[in-house]
Design a protein around this motif. Structure first.
Motif, PDB file in Angstrom:
ATOM      1  N   UNK A  92      58.807  18.317  70.015  1.00  0.00           N
ATOM      2  CA  UNK A  92      59.002  19.702  70.445  1.00  0.00           C
ATOM      3  C   UNK A  92      60.407  20.192  70.120  1.00  0.00           C
ATOM      4  N   UNK A  93      61.400  19.354  70.329  1.00  0.00           N
ATOM      5  CA  UNK A  93      62.778  19.753  70.041  1.00  0.00           C
ATOM      6  C   UNK A  93      62.967  20.022  68.552  1.00  0.00           C
ATOM      7  N   UNK A  94      62.343  19.214  67.702  1.00  0.00           N
ATOM      8  CA  UNK A  94      62.397  19.460  66.257  1.00  0.00           C
ATOM      9  C   UNK A  94      61.718  20.788  65.924  1.00  0.00           C
ATOM     10  N   UNK A  95      60.573  21.053  66.550  1.00  0.00           N
ATOM     11  CA  UNK A  95      59.865  22.317  66.333  1.00  0.00           C
ATOM     12  C   UNK A  95      60.728  23.502  66.757  1.00  0.00           C
ATOM     13  N   UNK A 125      63.446  24.198  64.254  1.00  0.00           N
ATOM     14  CA  UNK A 125      62.885  24.813  63.052  1.00  0.00           C
ATOM     15  C   UNK A 125      62.491  26.272  63.278  1.00  0.00           C
ATOM     16  N   UNK A 126      61.929  26.567  64.456  1.00  0.00           N
ATOM     17  CA  UNK A 126      61.450  27.913  64.755  1.00  0.00           C
ATOM     18  C   UNK A 126      62.561  28.877  65.165  1.00  0.00           C
ATOM     19  N   UNK A 127      63.773  28.353  65.406  1.00  0.00           N
ATOM     20  CA  UNK A 127      64.917  29.217  65.688  1.00  0.00           C
ATOM     21  C   UNK A 127      65.164  29.531  67.153  1.00  0.00           C
ATOM     22  N   UNK A 128      64.712  28.662  68.058  1.00  0.00           N
ATOM     23  CA  UNK A 128      64.986  28.882  69.483  1.00  0.00           C
ATOM     24  C   UNK A 128      66.492  28.838  69.720  1.00  0.00           C
ATOM     25  N   UNK A 129      67.033  29.790  70.488  1.00  0.00           N
ATOM     26  CA  UNK A 129      68.478  29.832  70.718  1.00  0.00           C
ATOM     27  C   UNK A 129      68.989  28.721  71.638  1.00  0.00           C
ATOM     28  N   UNK A 130      68.111  28.111  72.394  1.00  0.00           N
ATOM     29  CA  UNK A 130      68.471  27.043  73.319  1.00  0.00           C
ATOM     30  C   UNK A 130      67.286  26.753  74.216  1.00  0.00           C
ATOM     31  N   UNK A 155      73.404  35.927  74.319  1.00  0.00           N
ATOM     32  CA  UNK A 155      73.150  34.491  74.185  1.00  0.00           C
ATOM     33  C   UNK A 155      71.678  34.168  73.998  1.00  0.00           C
ATOM     34  N   UNK A 156      70.815  35.161  74.199  1.00  0.00           N
ATOM     35  CA  UNK A 156      69.378  34.929  74.140  1.00  0.00           C
ATOM     36  C   UNK A 156      68.726  35.840  73.130  1.00  0.00           C
TER      37      UNK A 156
END
Length: 100
Positions: free
Chosen positions: A21-24, A27-32, A99-100
């Motif tokens: 999930x963290x790799x996904x 890759x998908x551009x989650x800010x945190x 930040x989000x």
């Protein structure tokens, strides 16, 4: 107070998925994100947090609605058929919108 509207995507799933999930998310551009251990009972029975890979995790991502929906759709397509996973979206107000 200057609040900004964002979307909170919450994912509760098997702890064994954490690295994937963290790799996904990267890759998908989650800010945190925030991850915590979770316990509970659901469709697939009782899940404890006794072992690192046997328990559940709760993953929370605050971002814009479009990104939250894209991440949720990705998780649904990739993991729902084979893993215990629940995703839900909620509108939230944050104080540091940049930040989000």
């Amino acid at each position: 107070m200057n609040a900004h509207s964002r979307t909170l995507l919450t994912v509760i799933c098997e702890a064994a998925l954490e690295k994937r999930l963290l790799a996904d998310l990267e890759t998908l551009g989650a800010p945190g994100w925030t991850i915590s251990d979770a316990r509970g009972r659901g469709h697939r029975g009782v899940r404890s947090a006794g072992w690192d890979t046997e328990g559940n995790i709760r993953l929370e991502i605050i971002c814009n609605r479009e990104l939250a929906e894209r991440i949720a759709e990705h998780l649904q397509v990739r993991y729902y058929d084979h893993f215990a996973m629940v995703c839900y979206l909620a509108q939230v107000e944050v104080l540091r919108g940049e930040r989000f």
